[in-house]
Design a protein around this motif. Structure first.
Motif: not given
Length: 85
Positions: A15, A33, A44, A52
């Motif tokens: 992130e 997201l 994930y 991600l």
């Protein structure tokens, strides 16, 4: 922005890397997201739970989105001498 984020995630990103790559705040990124995950476009990585990754559905969406964007760019009216804008 959607294309930019999904393309970055496609390479596998955390992130904090996405924030700087997209040039958006953490609050904005969280909203994107949340929607991407809810829609099944990203998730994930099982290996670490922090990275991600784009899902199969996300890959198909990204390819379709890129095609639409490319076709719009190809069909822009020519600019030049007769451009009245």
């Amino acid at each position: 922005m959607v294309l930019k984020l999904l393309s970055a995630i496609n390479g596998g990103s955390e992130e904090n890397q996405l924030e700087s790559a997209a040039g958006i705040s953490s609050k904005q990124l969280s909203r994107y997201l949340k929607e991407f995950i809810k829609d099944g476009l990203v998730g994930y990585a099982v290996s670490d739970g922090k990275t991600l990754v784009i899902t199969e559905k996300g890959s198909r969406f990204l390819i379709s989105y890129e095609r639409v964007a490319a076709s719009q760019a190809e069909h822009e009216s020519p600019k030049g001498l007769l451009d009245l804008k």
